[in-house]
Write an enzyme that holds these catalytic residues in place. Structure first.
Site, PDB file in Angstrom:
ATOM      1  N   GLU A 217      46.296  28.493  46.813  1.00  0.00           N
ATOM      2  CA  GLU A 217      47.689  28.079  46.658  1.00  0.00           C
ATOM      3  C   GLU A 217      47.842  27.585  45.231  1.00  0.00           C
ATOM      4  O   GLU A 217      47.537  26.434  44.914  1.00  0.00           O
ATOM      5  CB  GLU A 217      48.008  26.977  47.668  1.00  0.00           C
ATOM      6  CG  GLU A 217      49.451  26.553  47.686  1.00  0.00           C
ATOM      7  CD  GLU A 217      50.373  27.636  48.207  1.00  0.00           C
ATOM      8  OE1 GLU A 217      51.569  27.572  47.909  1.00  0.00           O
ATOM      9  OE2 GLU A 217      49.897  28.549  48.896  1.00  0.00           O
ATOM     10  N   CYS A 251      54.512  22.396  42.748  1.00  0.00           N
ATOM     11  CA  CYS A 251      54.079  23.765  42.445  1.00  0.00           C
ATOM     12  C   CYS A 251      55.212  24.768  42.557  1.00  0.00           C
ATOM     13  O   CYS A 251      55.194  25.800  41.888  1.00  0.00           O
ATOM     14  CB  CYS A 251      52.919  24.169  43.356  1.00  0.00           C
ATOM     15  SG  CYS A 251      53.289  24.103  45.128  1.00  0.00           S
TER      16      CYS A 251
END
Length: 472
Positions: A217, A251
């Site tokens: 991720e 993110c």
């Protein structure tokens, strides 16, 4: 003279204990449900301590951001897994080829074994616990490496999980970069890493000798694309929200904005107005989160100064008369207008409250700009033309997308989170997380009465004619 233990030597006993326990017993539905119940109760019990720990690690973190993004999202994930766990665990029927009937097929979902979780510092609680929820729902045992850059939260995670689970169920290993590197070399049955693309490459290389499957991720430069006829003020307000939440240390935060050239200045004005409305003060405002440490803050300031030196127009929200405090790292919301494409702010993931705004002349030109770069973790089209939205989504490959808003897709239980290309691989959250940490084992059940003997050697004329007919 005794040789001092290496980092991996300190990890191996805990890992072997988890692996031995998994081989001896696979958690039942009731045991998995109980584990999720106890975890949910612990999250609620430690809620207020978590708020304080996050603020201590960041220097200042908005309590509502910790409660919303770390606590609420985690509790939602636990509740969703509890609600659907029985259905997820149930074998699913699969048809078999006509020529093999009346045999039948199914997929059985088996736990992989021992799962490794490497969590980052930006959402240090959520990004450790949500993968754990998925792993426990799938019947695994887990070892977690929380971030050394948020030591208070890491210690709280270790304390909380130590109360909830035994040492042969879930283990938290705290330490720095050396421990993290050793952690990724363990022969996990699956390894989930959340962090930068650069470190993700090292994690994948470390996992390769053990053939450990990985979910990465990562991040990247997530673009927001404003269509020519979309209301500028609405787009600016939603983008300002996503860029300022957790001071941009997210993110999936919008990393740059593409806006029609004739609306660029109006968009920047609307952004600045939105910043001012949200944060009338910065110096002592508890709603505005600090940058996690001086290293990250210095990086952001260096990138800003590089763009300024290259002639980029900078607009920064710093209320008149305010002096930023010392001892914590406050970086104000800042807009960079048409910075050069080779500046660091346009080449690297920003991970902070700096927002480049780039002008475009045609929608096709804007799409080409995005396509010329690595595939992002998120794509944010702002557009009310449904056909054009569909064309944009068809063209742009990204880990996730959200139309006419930003970052909220991350908290959806049934929308998997995962990158593509340089922004990562694999998925988790909800059912996707259960599947990531499960082996879908195909099983075929042969019927008592079947025709397979007709195709055994020595091959009969019937078998030859049947194969000839089936392959005609």
């Amino acid at each position: 003279m005794d040789t001092p233990p290496t980092a991996i030597d300190t990890l191996k006993p805990a890992f072997e204990r988890l692996r031995a326990a998994q081989r001896q017993h696979i958690a039942t539905y009731d045991e998995r449900r109980d584990a999720l119940d106890r975890l949910g109760q612990a999250v609620r019990r430690y809620r207020d301590e978590l708020v304080l720990a996050c603020s201590a690690d960041f220097g200042r973190r908005a309590p509502l951001e910790t409660l919303g993004a770390d606590v609420l999202v985690t509790l939602d994930e636990i509740g969703h897994a509890r609600k659907h766990l029985r259905r997820w665990m149930r074998p699913t029927r699969r048809p078999v080829n006509l020529t093999f009937r009346p045999a039948r097929g199914e997929l059985r979902y088996q736990p992989l074994g021992v799962v490794g979780i490497v969590a980052p510092w930006n959402y240090p609680f959520q990004l450790a616990i949500i993968p754990l929820v998925n792993a426990l729902a799938a019947g695994n045992r887990a070892m977690i490496k929380p971030s050394e850059f948020t030591p208070q939260v890491s210690a709280l995670i270790a304390k909380m999980l130590g109360e909830v689970f035994t040492a042969d169920q879930v283990v938290v290993m705290q330490g720095g970069a050396e421990l993290a590197a050793a952690f990724t070399q363990l022969p996990f049955d699956h390894l989930l890493f959340t962090g930068s693309t650069a470190v993700g490459r090292h994690v994948m290389a470390a996992a390769a000798p053990n053939l450990t499957p990985v979910t990465l991720e990562l991040g990247g430069k997530s673009p927001a694309l404003i269509a020519p006829d979309y209301p500028i003020e609405q787009a600016a307000d939603r983008i300002a929200f996503g860029k300022c939440f957790n001071a941009g240390q997210t993110c999936v935060a919008p990393d740059y904005v593409l806006v029609p050239r004739d609306k660029r200045d109006a968009f920047v004005d609307a952004l600045m107005a939105s910043f001012a409305r949200r944060y009338p003060t910065l110096a002592d405002n508890p709603d505005y989160t600090a940058i996690v440490n001086s290293r990250q803050a210095t990086r952001l300031r260096d990138w800003l100064e590089e763009a300024r030196a290259r002639g980029t127009v900078i607009r920064q929200h710093l209320p008149a008369g305010e002096t930023l405090p010392t001892g914590i790292e406050i970086v104000p919301p800042t807009v960079l207008i048409d910075p050069p494409d080779d500046c660091q702010v346009m080449r690297q993931e920003i991970f902070g409250p700096l927002l480049p705004v780039k002008s475009y002349d045609t929608h096709e030109e804007a799409l080409a700009f995005i396509l010329a770069r690595d595939k992002p973790l998120a794509f944010y089209p702002f557009d009310r033309d449904g056909a054009r939205v569909a064309r944009s989504l068809d063209r742009i490959s990204a880990g996730t997308a959200c139309v006419n808003d930003v970052i909220i897709q991350f908290g959806q239980d049934e929308l998997p989170i995962g990158g593509v290309g340089a922004s990562g691989m694999g998925h988790y959250h909800g059912h996707a997380g259960f599947l990531t940490f499960s082996k879908a084992m195909p099983v075929m059940y042969q019927a008592r009465l079947n025709g397979m003997k007709l195709f055994d050697a020595p091959y009969s004329d019937f078998a030859r004619r049947a194969i000839a007919w089936l392959t005609r």
